[in-house]
Design an enzyme around this catalytic site. Sequence first.
Site, PDB file in Angstrom:
ATOM      1  N   TYR A 196       0.826  -1.214   0.000  1.00 48.75           N
ATOM      2  CA  TYR A 196       0.000   0.000   0.000  1.00 48.75           C
ATOM      3  C   TYR A 196       0.856   1.259   0.000  1.00 48.75           C
ATOM      4  CZ  TYR A 196      -4.445  -2.344   0.357  1.00 48.75           C
ATOM      5  OH  TYR A 196      -5.560  -3.081   0.062  1.00 48.75           O
ATOM      6  N   ASP A 210       0.324 -34.638   7.311  1.00 49.87           N
ATOM      7  CA  ASP A 210      -0.583 -35.480   6.533  1.00 49.87           C
ATOM      8  C   ASP A 210       0.220 -36.273   5.510  1.00 49.87           C
ATOM      9  OD1 ASP A 210      -2.722 -34.364   7.875  1.00 49.87           O
ATOM     10  OD2 ASP A 210      -3.166 -32.892   6.305  1.00 49.87           O
TER      11      ASP A 210
END
Lengths: 645, 645, 368, 368
Positions: C102, C253
């Site tokens: 920004y 996982d």
Amino acid sequence: MSIANELAEKQREISVSEFFERNKHILGFDNTTRALITSIKEGVDNALDACEEAGVLPEIHVEIDELSDDEYKVVIEDNGPGVIKREVPNVFGKLLYGSRFHQIRQSRGQQGIGISAVVMYGQLTSGQPTTVLTRVGPDHPAYRLDLRIDTKKNEPEIKNEEIVDWEKDHGTRLEITMEGRYVRGAQSIFEYMRTTSVVNPHAQLTLVEPDGTRTVFPRASEDLPPETVEIKPHPQGIELGQLQAMAKNTEATKITSFLQKDFCRVGLSTARKICEASGVREDRKPKYLKTDDCKDLMKAFDEVRMVSPPTDCLSPIGEALIRRGLRTEFKDADLIATTTRDPEVNGGPPFQVEAAVVYGADKITEEEQVEILRYANRVPLLYQRGGCVATTAIEKIDWRRYDLDQRGGQGIPRGSAAILVHVASTNVPFTSESKDAIANIPKIEDEIELAVRECARKMRSHIRKGKKMRKLRKKENIIRQIIPQIAEKSAQILDRDVPDYERSIANIMNAVMVTPEITYEQGVGHDVKVRVTNYTSHGKKVRLIVEIPPDGTLEDPNPDKIGLEDNKLSWEEIKIDSGEARTFEYRIRGLPPDDVSNVDAYLDGIDAALIAGAEEWEEDTVPETAPAPQQIDPDEEEITKEVEV
Amino acid sequence: MSIANELAEKQREISVSEFFERNKHILGFDNTTRALITSIKEGVDNALDACEEAGVLPEIHVEIDELSDDEYKVVIEDNGPGVIKREVPNVFGKLLYGSRFHQIRQSRGQQGIGISAVVMYGQLTSGQPTTVLTRVGPDHPAYRLDLRIDTKKNEPEIKNEEIVDWEKDHGTRLEITMEGRYVRGAQSIFEYMRTTSVVNPHAQLTLVEPDGTRTVFPRASEDLPPETVEIKPHPQGIELGQLQAMAKNTEATKITSFLQKDFCRVGLSTARKICEASGVREDRKPKYLKTDDCKDLMKAFDEVRMVSPPTDCLSPIGEALIRRGLRTEFKDADLIATTTRDPEVNGGPPFQVEAAVVYGADKITEEEQVEILRYANRVPLLYQRGGCVATTAIEKIDWRRYDLDQRGGQGIPRGSAAILVHVASTNVPFTSESKDAIANIPKIEDEIELAVRECARKMRSHIRKGKKMRKLRKKENIIRQIIPQIAEKSAQILDRDVPDYERSIANIMNAVMVTPEITYEQGVGHDVKVRVTNYTSHGKKVRLIVEIPPDGTLEDPNPDKIGLEDNKLSWEEIKIDSGEARTFEYRIRGLPPDDVSNVDAYLDGIDAALIAGAEEWEEDTVPETAPAPQQIDPDEEEITKEVEV
Amino acid sequence: MSAITEGEVGQATLEELYALAEGVYQDFTDGRVPELQLPVRSKSNIEFDEEHGVWKYGDSSSTRSAKKTNGAKMLLRTMYMINFIREMIETNKSSTLREMYYISEGWDLAKFAKQSESDKLAEDLEVVTELMREDFKLRPEEDGARILGDVTVEETTRTGDTRVINCRDDVGDAGYSVPFNVEEEKLSLRSIDCDFVIAIETGGMFDRLVENGFDESHRALLLHLKGQPARSTRRLLKRLNEEFGIPTVVFLDADPWSYRIFGSVAYGAIKTAHISEHLATPGAQYLGITPSDIVNYDLPTDALTEQDERALKSELSDPRFQDDRWQGEIEFQLELGKKSEQQALAKYGLDFVTDTYLPEKLGEMGVL
Amino acid sequence: MSAITEGEVGQATLEELYALAEGVYQDFTDGRVPELQLPVRSKSNIEFDEEHGVWKYGDSSSTRSAKKTNGAKMLLRTMYMINFIREMIETNKSSTLREMYYISEGWDLAKFAKQSESDKLAEDLEVVTELMREDFKLRPEEDGARILGDVTVEETTRTGDTRVINCRDDVGDAGYSVPFNVEEEKLSLRSIDCDFVIAIETGGMFDRLVENGFDESHRALLLHLKGQPARSTRRLLKRLNEEFGIPTVVFLDADPWSYRIFGSVAYGAIKTAHISEHLATPGAQYLGITPSDIVNYDLPTDALTEQDERALKSELSDPRFQDDRWQGEIEFQLELGKKSEQQALAKYGLDFVTDTYLPEKLGEMGVL
């Protein structure tokens, strides 16, 4: 009695008019809307042919009056040569009667069916005879005849005949009453007249519609198309059965003179070579040639080298006229690319294909299928688009390669484009006598595909060139803004003076850029400014050449030391230093605003890789004009001598 | 001399054979591949017509021999009635000569052009005459003639003629040599023979290909199609010009007898009403009728009520035979829906449309366009798909409404379906004499659209019904597993006994389900078990009715107390308690495995809303057979009396 | 660790950045097209660094030149960003990457179109200067890790105070939230009483181990990776491993994305290969779930998607996954066509993971 | 707060669940189709609850009946889930929603196809029993909030110890991580020395306020919402507001999704309207970014996407957003066609938010 005998009793001869009466949809009389269009089309095609044959600039008047529900009177009047009284009944009242069937040359009508079929349709649906008014010259009276066709016999019947006053010196006027339905839209009389006018700029067409609306499609060119010449069959374009029939009917008594007299491109020496190659003795009587002899001759035709048949029997429209016609239709098109192929003359009747692709016109939206404009011998084809070889040839092309949208790479593509195809031939192979669609003859399909592809390539290169140039211009803009800022910022970080960045910029662009700018002012014309900027790191000597539209007038070139040849305007060589620019200016008068939409520019003196926004100049760039009829081959001359012997 | 005089000298009459020789693509001889197909087609169509006319079950033998590169000998031999010797030259050697042109009845050939055109093409490309071998009966000799056509005059020439031995009692054999190219694929002789066989199950066709492959398309039905009857024109189907010609040529001396004798559906009273309505006196001589009189009569034709023309001039294939033909083609199809429309007889020649939609066959993949099979008078149409009214009618339909994929709601849809369209007419309006495509006559297009839509609706309801039934069966499965578990689990949580859940299950399903199961065993036939389960909360009295395929033989129904009528097998009413099921069994013999793929079942005695897997029984369900020729109208009878008077 | 003051770090950073500006300035002075050389940042250009035992960028490089419009833009942005970093260092501020995006609003032509562009440029600057983002005072939006276990740390807060925290006794059940800067000057590691560190992919599993008291029962330091771990998390793992010398095991996982996480933890991520020696923990071991576990423990699975398969195939050719064990497991998984999650162990009840699975696996690995 | 033991809570929960099973059992006994009645859980069926000042479900209800295959399946699953919850309560365990999804592996036909199904069923059970998920011993995967500021809390850890923590002085710069259970029995709020609570959407902004010392300079308690806030976060906000009686302001992006966050914080979320009185903070005020701020502060923006527009229009008709201020702001934003983020304030430098924007806005709101 055997069944066969029973059946035999029912066998009968059928007259050709009975046949077509029953099958009138084959002639384009499927329904009342179409019957009206077909009638006008046959009448106008006939009139155009007659005028051109007589060397008269056509002025054709068409008028349609609604008599009652579904009943119309159609009037077609021309300023052609007229028809002598004796021939009127046959020309208009007999199917399969005409002058063009046995000639090998390009014309709109061919079979001697069209106009008689209109007469027959009129009498069938209205019960009324057709009225013919015709005059063959100022010293001849004008005749008015009412006639019918006895369809059982295919013979004309004159119902009434008188001499009348007529203000025209020569010409023909037809009045036919018929059942019909008048419509506007994509398939309509108006559309037929409009599209006919596009490719026949030498004709003036007037249409008076049933509601009284009068539209004039004015003449845009005073030049008649080059006259087409009748030619004899070429040995390589005939079939065995034809050869047999010709041999049977010839007046020549020797094979050699038969070959010279009845064929084109065969002189004495060629005829002898043929006899030698075929093993048929030169002095054999043509009448007594056996099937096997004919087969041997056919084989010899293929073996002996022969000049291609002359092509002055064909009359293409020409790229310039096609472009002009299309520009009228698609005023704002970004590009009109055209191609006229060489005539194709080996085997079968000679034919020639022309094509054009229009790109980026507002009236054709991106999402829809492209428009296809089909013409055969300068006659627009309105019906049976799907069954026409022009369409199938277009559908076979993978248009995705040419940057158009097309599902699965076949079928009619989508995009802001229109495709025109014109097939000119001494005998256009229509799929039926209604002349809606050209039959799928492989050679014709190939030629159409080649022609359309050529235009498509131009379109693609236009699309891509446009993209490339836009990119380059954008780059120029950006670089000229960003580089100074980088320099400034780096100086700010280091707390030093801003460095000189111009040499870096030149290194970046590394091109000589040509950027034209066109402004049009009513009453003044097109003012063109071409800026040439040297964005390379060294000075360059360059020569600028620009193309001037053929029909415009050049004014005020600046600098004014110029050369002008073949519509190419060229300036003297000039040196431009690195980072410098020069501007060249001129004005073109006499063209409508849309006729100058871009500038074809060339640079001479520098490497093609360094040029942006123009082409490299090559000396052999050929000027573009309408194709001229070919020269007659010298071998043709020999005939005259031979026949005299 | 005026230009018109010059031009007049070139005017000549053109013979019809010259015309077609030049325009042979109009007859389907565009190129060598197609010429060969067209030749076979014309020969076989002719042979089929001849056999049917003579009431003989056709046996047609086609053989193609390659003589040399591109030169083929084509043999077509039939067991038809033969042609008497005197007629042979005209039938095979003259264009526009035939027996069917002036008859108003359905036949494949019509114009008397086809077979002579093949002879002409053969002679044109090979130089050889055509050999015709024919015999009209066992008591007659077999003749063998070689003949040519003089195309300049459209007259036959006999080159040779002899009596020969032939093993056939009657029939015709043609041997024609011609240039050609033999191919296989979608547009090929093989394909033509195969598709012809589909809609002509009464014919046995044999094809011997150039490589010696012999294919027999066997006879599948011993019944000839109902004989078509020749009719006279109907007043409401003719045009003004035709009426004028008929009036001029009639033998009748009074208007009333003219109307009765030369038209169908006009008796004395009708004729008088016409005269009265038109204001034309009854005793006027037809020969002297004026155009305006004829116009008045035409108007009267439209005003006076008349019976529609008879339709026994038409011979539709019939839904049963279409289904059988398509089942041979698409063995694994989920559905074949057919429609035979009523003949359309008002105005123009009578015609009749039949359509079928095949859905879910493996050979048509989901992603591709559906296959379109077009037939006209039982003849398959292979070319010009895009230009045919059958195609445009299909393209106009929004197939998305019928659950097929279609871009933008028009064009040929995609999906695992095939569409068949058959147009039968006394005069099929082909777009050209090559008979590739049917012209765009609005009435015909409408009828095709209606017929296809009817099939499409059946297809849609089949697709959806299938989905619904699959859903219900799935539900049954799941409910029978889940509910007991819920009961068990709730009991476990509360530490009690498992509650009785059967009443709850009945409440859930709330339907009587009919689930058929078909097993096929070679040599035994199809064993069908239909289970009827009462999943409602109360006992139900039901009667099961199932449809038996018309050509199968029923065996061993169980329970064996049955009724059988119109192919509908029905059992006695039976009571099934809530939660109970009954099974009904039977066997069908004599059908190929694929012919019984589902069971059309009906339940009588319960509300339609409670039935699953069957239809509600309605008494008026009409049995389906081939359409029978219509009864002759009593008014027709009057004629005989009148003429005798 | 020698004490380094913030000021010193800042000055060294600025020197490096000035050198970049100097190069560009010199290009202009010499009439050259300004350009920057950058290593190619892809799988094809990483090499094993024997010295640090991690994977780093190799020698392939690409040129970002002002010849192309985009290259010119990036050079201009680089100049702006250097200027901005200078300001932050001078005022002792830091900024999130999103804030910097920004900030560029005021940079005119150098304004970024997307945050990914400004992020990438920050990485490029790291690569060219061989410094770390933290040196530029830039930090990500990402959340830091949570740890729970008997380790004591000393954090220097924004106010300059130091605070000593034991990550089991002084915090709640949610554990200690690691700050976004975990460098020595911010966080020092005092002492530890654990046998190993276990890094865990999902919060659910972290909380399961907390609830079941795994940290105490097995003397473990629990660390929540929060999916693809932030740099600060990887840096902390590295420091725990290096400074205390205890084993690190990683519990994820069984799918290609988790293997990628492991790769970035143990070998170095491709995006940050220029600072792998700071971020990677070469001694870290993959505990599970492995494709073999799917079969051995009969776990619930999902089918591999096409994307999964592509990712697995890409890992097969990844230089970091060339050892036999990885090749075998990945090929086995492709054959199996399945993937599974660590929480799938709940199929056998809530305690299965702590009572059975982890002890078994840690035993096999020789950690327990 | 009266002390409620875990055992008591468990027994009451079980009674409610048994009642459900009883209903189903009775349906079978009577030959009816088993079914469950559920309130309609959509925007169209929420009503303002005068008593609690929050939005709750109205009277519309839908029936989940075993007549439909899906309904039957859900009933079976309900039975299984009740059974599972009973086991957890009896063994004093808890489970993540994901773990429960995997637990259902053993449930045969009642096995869930996706976790969203099991999550939804857990919510349905809350709705029917009027209990909270925490009562069922189920918790989400979601991360709890972080807080930083001068508040002192007492956490009862898993081991049963109590631990007193000051959320400014006893934690690092990352703040105190809130545990997933913030009910009284787990977390009690001891004392506070702040003037207001400011709940912040993004971590970047939270860290900015920490770095700039906004908590100290403006006596604020900073709370990081982490996007759409977890239940425990909303519950904590509610308790901070209720127990300490200080204002709550919410600082979010200017887009429809942030308004939705605010709606769930201040009025009650539609998904959890059955427990709005526990989760919503009716006194919470929306600080910004407002659509007006976009214009007033000339902030960098993105164009509204079609989805954004649909969401805004849906909010226009949302009963919770009917007051004039919201209607005006949303309509203005639709007209504007733009959205903006809180970090966009960095356009004016890193300190603009703490030095200018927040003081101005808080002043306008009367909080400062």
